[in-house]
Write a protein that holds these residues in place. Structure first.
Motif, PDB file in Angstrom:
ATOM      1  N   GLN A 369     -11.109  11.783  -6.216  1.00 28.33           N
ATOM      2  CA  GLN A 369     -11.908  10.573  -6.027  1.00 28.33           C
ATOM      3  C   GLN A 369     -11.532   9.412  -6.955  1.00 28.33           C
ATOM      4  O   GLN A 369     -11.383   8.272  -6.489  1.00 28.33           O
ATOM      5  N   PRO A 370     -11.386   9.623  -8.275  1.00 26.45           N
ATOM      6  CA  PRO A 370     -11.020   8.475  -9.114  1.00 26.45           C
ATOM      7  C   PRO A 370      -9.687   7.844  -8.712  1.00 26.45           C
ATOM      8  O   PRO A 370      -9.563   6.611  -8.648  1.00 26.45           O
ATOM      9  N   ALA A 371      -8.684   8.679  -8.441  1.00 25.53           N
ATOM     10  CA  ALA A 371      -7.372   8.157  -8.050  1.00 25.53           C
ATOM     11  C   ALA A 371      -7.448   7.448  -6.702  1.00 25.53           C
ATOM     12  O   ALA A 371      -6.834   6.386  -6.507  1.00 25.53           O
ATOM     13  N   ASP A 372      -8.209   8.018  -5.756  1.00 28.56           N
ATOM     14  CA  ASP A 372      -8.333   7.400  -4.441  1.00 28.56           C
ATOM     15  C   ASP A 372      -9.033   6.052  -4.539  1.00 28.56           C
ATOM     16  O   ASP A 372      -8.634   5.074  -3.890  1.00 28.56           O
ATOM     17  N   SER A 373     -10.069   5.975  -5.368  1.00 28.06           N
ATOM     18  CA  SER A 373     -10.785   4.714  -5.539  1.00 28.06           C
ATOM     19  C   SER A 373      -9.889   3.655  -6.171  1.00 28.06           C
ATOM     20  O   SER A 373      -9.866   2.497  -5.739  1.00 28.06           O
ATOM     21  N   LEU A 374      -9.113   4.046  -7.186  1.00 29.59           N
ATOM     22  CA  LEU A 374      -8.178   3.110  -7.815  1.00 29.59           C
ATOM     23  C   LEU A 374      -7.107   2.638  -6.835  1.00 29.59           C
ATOM     24  O   LEU A 374      -6.761   1.456  -6.802  1.00 29.59           O
ATOM     25  N   ALA A 375      -6.578   3.575  -6.043  1.00 32.69           N
ATOM     26  CA  ALA A 375      -5.538   3.218  -5.077  1.00 32.69           C
ATOM     27  C   ALA A 375      -6.070   2.235  -4.042  1.00 32.69           C
ATOM     28  O   ALA A 375      -5.401   1.252  -3.686  1.00 32.69           O
ATOM     29  N   THR A 376      -7.281   2.485  -3.548  1.00 37.64           N
ATOM     30  CA  THR A 376      -7.865   1.613  -2.531  1.00 37.64           C
ATOM     31  C   THR A 376      -8.128   0.222  -3.085  1.00 37.64           C
ATOM     32  O   THR A 376      -7.813  -0.795  -2.448  1.00 37.64           O
ATOM     33  N   GLN A 377      -8.692   0.146  -4.301  1.00 40.43           N
ATOM     34  CA  GLN A 377      -8.952  -1.142  -4.922  1.00 40.43           C
ATOM     35  C   GLN A 377      -7.673  -1.910  -5.209  1.00 40.43           C
ATOM     36  O   GLN A 377      -7.584  -3.118  -4.990  1.00 40.43           O
ATOM     37  N   THR A 378      -6.674  -1.193  -5.711  1.00 42.30           N
ATOM     38  CA  THR A 378      -5.409  -1.851  -6.035  1.00 42.30           C
ATOM     39  C   THR A 378      -4.740  -2.401  -4.785  1.00 42.30           C
ATOM     40  O   THR A 378      -4.203  -3.515  -4.782  1.00 42.30           O
ATOM     41  N   THR A 379      -4.786  -1.627  -3.701  1.00 44.43           N
ATOM     42  CA  THR A 379      -4.214  -2.093  -2.438  1.00 44.43           C
ATOM     43  C   THR A 379      -4.912  -3.361  -1.958  1.00 44.43           C
ATOM     44  O   THR A 379      -4.275  -4.320  -1.524  1.00 44.43           O
ATOM     45  N   MET A 392       2.840  -0.763   1.168  1.00 45.40           N
ATOM     46  CA  MET A 392       3.021   0.106   2.334  1.00 45.40           C
ATOM     47  C   MET A 392       4.099   1.140   2.070  1.00 45.40           C
ATOM     48  O   MET A 392       3.923   2.337   2.340  1.00 45.40           O
ATOM     49  N   GLN A 393       5.222   0.699   1.545  1.00 45.92           N
ATOM     50  CA  GLN A 393       6.325   1.613   1.269  1.00 45.92           C
ATOM     51  C   GLN A 393       5.910   2.684   0.268  1.00 45.92           C
ATOM     52  O   GLN A 393       6.216   3.874   0.451  1.00 45.92           O
ATOM     53  N   LEU A 394       5.217   2.277  -0.783  1.00 44.70           N
ATOM     54  CA  LEU A 394       4.796   3.226  -1.807  1.00 44.70           C
ATOM     55  C   LEU A 394       3.821   4.258  -1.250  1.00 44.70           C
ATOM     56  O   LEU A 394       3.903   5.455  -1.562  1.00 44.70           O
ATOM     57  N   ILE A 395       2.885   3.797  -0.419  1.00 46.83           N
ATOM     58  CA  ILE A 395       1.887   4.713   0.155  1.00 46.83           C
ATOM     59  C   ILE A 395       2.537   5.688   1.131  1.00 46.83           C
ATOM     60  O   ILE A 395       2.260   6.901   1.109  1.00 46.83           O
ATOM     61  N   LEU A 396       3.409   5.190   2.001  1.00 43.45           N
ATOM     62  CA  LEU A 396       4.052   6.069   2.978  1.00 43.45           C
ATOM     63  C   LEU A 396       4.964   7.081   2.294  1.00 43.45           C
ATOM     64  O   LEU A 396       5.004   8.257   2.684  1.00 43.45           O
ATOM     65  N   SER A 433      -1.651   6.354  -6.067  1.00 42.96           N
ATOM     66  CA  SER A 433      -2.413   5.600  -7.055  1.00 42.96           C
ATOM     67  C   SER A 433      -1.536   5.177  -8.230  1.00 42.96           C
ATOM     68  O   SER A 433      -1.560   4.015  -8.669  1.00 42.96           O
ATOM     69  N   THR A 434      -0.732   6.113  -8.724  1.00 41.99           N
ATOM     70  CA  THR A 434       0.156   5.796  -9.844  1.00 41.99           C
ATOM     71  C   THR A 434       1.176   4.722  -9.462  1.00 41.99           C
ATOM     72  O   THR A 434       1.408   3.763 -10.202  1.00 41.99           O
ATOM     73  N   ALA A 435       1.779   4.884  -8.291  1.00 42.66           N
ATOM     74  CA  ALA A 435       2.795   3.925  -7.848  1.00 42.66           C
ATOM     75  C   ALA A 435       2.196   2.542  -7.639  1.00 42.66           C
ATOM     76  O   ALA A 435       2.813   1.519  -7.987  1.00 42.66           O
ATOM     77  N   LEU A 436       0.991   2.468  -7.082  1.00 41.17           N
ATOM     78  CA  LEU A 436       0.358   1.174  -6.836  1.00 41.17           C
ATOM     79  C   LEU A 436      -0.028   0.482  -8.137  1.00 41.17           C
ATOM     80  O   LEU A 436       0.081  -0.748  -8.257  1.00 41.17           O
ATOM     81  N   LEU A 438       1.546   0.810 -10.956  1.00 39.04           N
ATOM     82  CA  LEU A 438       2.807   0.306 -11.508  1.00 39.04           C
ATOM     83  C   LEU A 438       3.242  -0.969 -10.787  1.00 39.04           C
ATOM     84  O   LEU A 438       3.757  -1.907 -11.409  1.00 39.04           O
ATOM     85  N   ARG A 439       3.032  -1.009  -9.466  1.00 34.80           N
ATOM     86  CA  ARG A 439       3.351  -2.224  -8.709  1.00 34.80           C
ATOM     87  C   ARG A 439       2.471  -3.385  -9.165  1.00 34.80           C
ATOM     88  O   ARG A 439       2.940  -4.525  -9.320  1.00 34.80           O
ATOM     89  N   LEU A 440       1.197  -3.096  -9.399  1.00 34.77           N
ATOM     90  CA  LEU A 440       0.280  -4.125  -9.874  1.00 34.77           C
ATOM     91  C   LEU A 440       0.727  -4.662 -11.228  1.00 34.77           C
ATOM     92  O   LEU A 440       0.740  -5.879 -11.457  1.00 34.77           O
ATOM     93  N   ARG A 441       1.112  -3.756 -12.116  1.00 26.82           N
ATOM     94  CA  ARG A 441       1.589  -4.181 -13.433  1.00 26.82           C
ATOM     95  C   ARG A 441       2.830  -5.070 -13.293  1.00 26.82           C
ATOM     96  O   ARG A 441       2.962  -6.086 -13.994  1.00 26.82           O
ATOM     97  N   GLN A 442       3.711  -4.694 -12.377  1.00 24.46           N
ATOM     98  CA  GLN A 442       4.917  -5.486 -12.159  1.00 24.46           C
ATOM     99  C   GLN A 442       4.579  -6.878 -11.646  1.00 24.46           C
ATOM    100  O   GLN A 442       5.152  -7.883 -12.094  1.00 24.46           O
ATOM    101  N   GLN A 443       3.641  -6.964 -10.727  1.00 19.54           N
ATOM    102  CA  GLN A 443       3.271  -8.259 -10.157  1.00 19.54           C
ATOM    103  C   GLN A 443       2.616  -9.167 -11.186  1.00 19.54           C
ATOM    104  O   GLN A 443       2.846 -10.383 -11.196  1.00 19.54           O
ATOM    105  N   LEU A 444       1.794  -8.597 -12.042  1.00 23.42           N
ATOM    106  CA  LEU A 444       1.079  -9.412 -13.014  1.00 23.42           C
ATOM    107  C   LEU A 444       2.002  -9.987 -14.089  1.00 23.42           C
ATOM    108  O   LEU A 444       1.632 -10.933 -14.779  1.00 23.42           O
ATOM    109  N   LYS A 445       3.187  -9.437 -14.222  1.00 24.03           N
ATOM    110  CA  LYS A 445       4.149  -9.962 -15.185  1.00 24.03           C
ATOM    111  C   LYS A 445       4.912 -11.158 -14.631  1.00 24.03           C
ATOM    112  O   LYS A 445       5.587 -11.862 -15.376  1.00 24.03           O
TER     113      LYS A 445
END
Length: 456
Positions: A369-379, A392-396, A433-436, A438-445
C-alpha cells in the motif's frame, strides 16, 4: 503568508479536488457491483456473459479514456499561465479526439462475443453476450464524451459537479436495470440487454448533466466552432501526452486481469482469495486515484504560473498525503485482515486453505500500500508536468518485463500458486514506485520555470 499557511492552503485545495473525485469513483464501483448482482438474478449464463463483456469493456475504456486524460493537465497549465483564450480550442480538440475514438472502441466491444466464441465459451454465454455487448459499446462511446467534461471540471477544481452526476446515476442505473430486465413500468423486457441499455441511458443523462453544468460555468466558452476546426498541433499534443496515459492504465489493469486467469487454474479457494483481495484493492485505490487527479491539476497550475516555490509545495503536500494514506492503511490491513476475511467470506474458517491463502494475500496487499500510494501520486504529479511517456515506460517495464516473469516463476515454478503471483505483482509495485520517484527527482533538477518539462 507564512510557509505553514501556504501548505495548509495547498492541502485544502488538494482535498477539495480529491474528495469528490474519490466519492465519485466509489459510486462508480457501486454501479458496477449493482450490475453484477442484478445480472446474477437472471442466471449463471447471463452473469458470466455480463462479467466477461464488462471486463473487456473496462480494458477498452481504460485505453480510450486514458488518451483523453491529458486534457486536465493542459487546461490547468492554461489557467496557471492566464491563457484562458486557449481553453475553447483544447476542449474542442478533445471532443474531436473523443469522437474519433468512439468508433474503434465501440467496434472492439461489439466484437467481444466473437472472442468468447473463439475461446470456447458455452453457446448460452455467447448468445447473452451478443445482446449485451452492443449496449456496452454505446455506453463506452457516450462515456468517452463524458470524460472530456470530467477533465474540464477537474482542471477548474469543480469536482463536486462530477460527484453530483454520479449521485444521480447510481439510483437511475438500479431502477433502469430493474425496469428493463423484467419489463416493469411499461418498459420492454430485455433481460441482460436491459442492463446494458440502462448503462447507456445513465451515460447519456450524465453527459447532459455535465454539459448543462459546463454551460453555466464561468470558464465555459462555446466549443461548437472549435469542433469544426482541426488544430493539428493541439491534436498531436493531446495524443503525445494522452496515449502514454492510456497505455499505462491498460498495462496496470491488464496485468491484474491476467493474474485472475492464471490463478483460476490453481483451484477455487485460491481464486476466491484472489478475487477478495483484488476487489478490496480496487476500493482502496479510489483514494490515491482521487489524490493523483488533484496532483495533476495542482502541478499543472504551478507549471503554467512558472512558480517553483508553489511547485515544491504541491509536491510536498502530495507526498505527505500518499504516506498518510498508505502507511496507516498498511497497518490496519495487516492487523485486521483476519477479521476482514471472516466478515467478507463467512465460509472461510481459521485453519482452512481459503482462510490461510486470503490472509497471506491481504498481508501482501498491505505491504504494497505505501509504495502503491506513492507511485500513484507521483504519476499524477508528473502528468501535471506533462511528463507521461517516461512514466509509462517505467511502469510497463516494472510490471510486465520484471514482475510478471517473477510472478510466473514463483506461482508455477516454485509452486506458491496465488501467493507467488501476488509476490510478483507486489514486486512490480515496489519497482514502479522506486523508478517513478527517481524520475521525479530527475525532473525536479531540470530548469523548468516558464516552459514545459516534457518539451525539454
Amino acid at each position: 503568508m507564512t510557509n505553514s499557511r501556504t501548505l495548509r492552503h495547498e492541502l485544502a485545495r488538494t482535498l477539495a479536488i480529491a474528495a469528490p473525485l474519490t466519492l465519485a469513483s466509489l459510486l462508480s464501483m457501486g454501479i458496477a457491483i449493482t450490475d453484477v448482482l442484478m445480472m446474477a438474478w437472471l442466471g449463471t449464463a447471463e452473469l458470466a456473459a455480463g462479467a466477461a463483456v464488462s471486463d473487456f469493456y473496462s480494458i477498452v475504456f481504460y485505453l480510450g479514456g486514458g488518451v483523453i486524460g491529458a486534457l486536465s493537465a493542459l487546461l490547468a497549465e492554461c489557467r496557471g499561465a492566464g491563457r484562458e483564450r486557449e481553453v475553447a480550442g483544447w476542449i474542442g480538440q478533445s471532443f474531436q479526439l473523443a469522437l474519433l475514438l468512439t468508433l474503434p472502441c465501440a467496434l472492439l466491444i461489439s466484437l467481444s462475443p466473437r472472442l468468447l466464441a473463439q475461446i470456447g465459451a458455452e453457446p448460452a454465454i455467447v448468445d447473452a453476450a451478443s445482446d449485451y455487448a452492443p449496449m456496452m459499446a454505446l455506453t463506452c462511446a457516450l462515456l468517452l464524451l463524458v470524460r472530456v467534461w470530467h477533465q474540464c471540471f477537474a482542471a477548474w477544481e469543480q469536482t463536486r459537479v462530477i460527484l453530483g452526476g454520479m449521485l444521480l446515476s447510481l439510483p437511475l442505473n438500479a431502477l433502469g436495470n430493474y425496469g428493463l430486465m423484467y419489463g416493469r413500468w411499461g418498459l420492454p423486457e430485455m433481460g441482460l440487454a436491459g442492463i446494458g441499455l440502462s448503462s447507456a441511458l445513465c451515460a447519456a443523462v450524465l453527459l447532459v448533466w455535465l454539459s448543462l453544468m459546463a454551460h453555466r460555468a464561468s470558464w465555459y466558452r462555446p466549443v461548437g466552432r472549435a469542433l469544426l476546426q482541426v488544430h493539428r498541433a493541439r491534436l498531436q499534443k493531446l495524443l503525445r501526452l494522452g496515449l502514454p496515459i492510456g497505455m499505462t492504465s491498460l498495462g496496470e489493469t491488464g496485468i491484474f486481469l491476467l493474474a485472475t486467469l492464471l490463478i483460476a487454474g490453481f483451484g477455487i479457494d485460491q481464486l476466491a482469495a484472489h478475487t477478495l483481495t483484488l476487489r478490496l484493492a480496487g476500493v482502496l485505490y479510489a483514494v490515491p486515484l482521487g489524490l493523483a487527479q488533484a496532483a495533476t491539476v495542482r502541478a499543472g497550475l504551478a507549471l503554467g504560473a512558472g512558480d517553483s516555490g508553489r511547485m515544491h509545495r504541491v509536491l510536498r503536500v502530495q507526498l505527505w498525503l500518499a504516506l498518510l494514506w498508505g502507511l496507516p492503511l498498511a497497518l490496519l490491513l495487516a492487523g485486521g485482515r483476519e477479521s476482514l476475511i471472516i466478515w467478507l467470506l463467512p465460509q472461510a474458517e481459521r485453519g482452512l486453505p481459503l482462510f490461510e491463502i486470503a490472509a497471506a494475500l491481504l498481508l501482501l496487499l498491505a505491504v504494497a500500500q505505501p509504495a502503491d500510494s506513492l507511485a500513484t501520486q507521483t504519476t499524477g504529479y508528473l502528468r501535471g508536468l506533462q511528463d507521461t511517456q517516461r512514466p509509462m515506460q517505467l511502469i510497463l517495464v516494472s510490471h510486465w518485463l520484471l514482475a510478471f516473469p517473477l510472478a510466473l516463476l514463483l506461482g508455477y515454478g516454485a509452486g506458491l500458486g496465488a501467493i507467488g503471483i501476488w509476490l510478483g505483482l507486489g514486486t512490480g509495485i515496489l519497482l514502479a514506485s522506486t523508478a517513478l520517484l527517481l524520475r521525479l527527482r530527475q525532473q525536479l533538477k531540470r530548469p523548468w520555470v516558464g516552459t514545459t518539462l516534457a518539451a525539454r
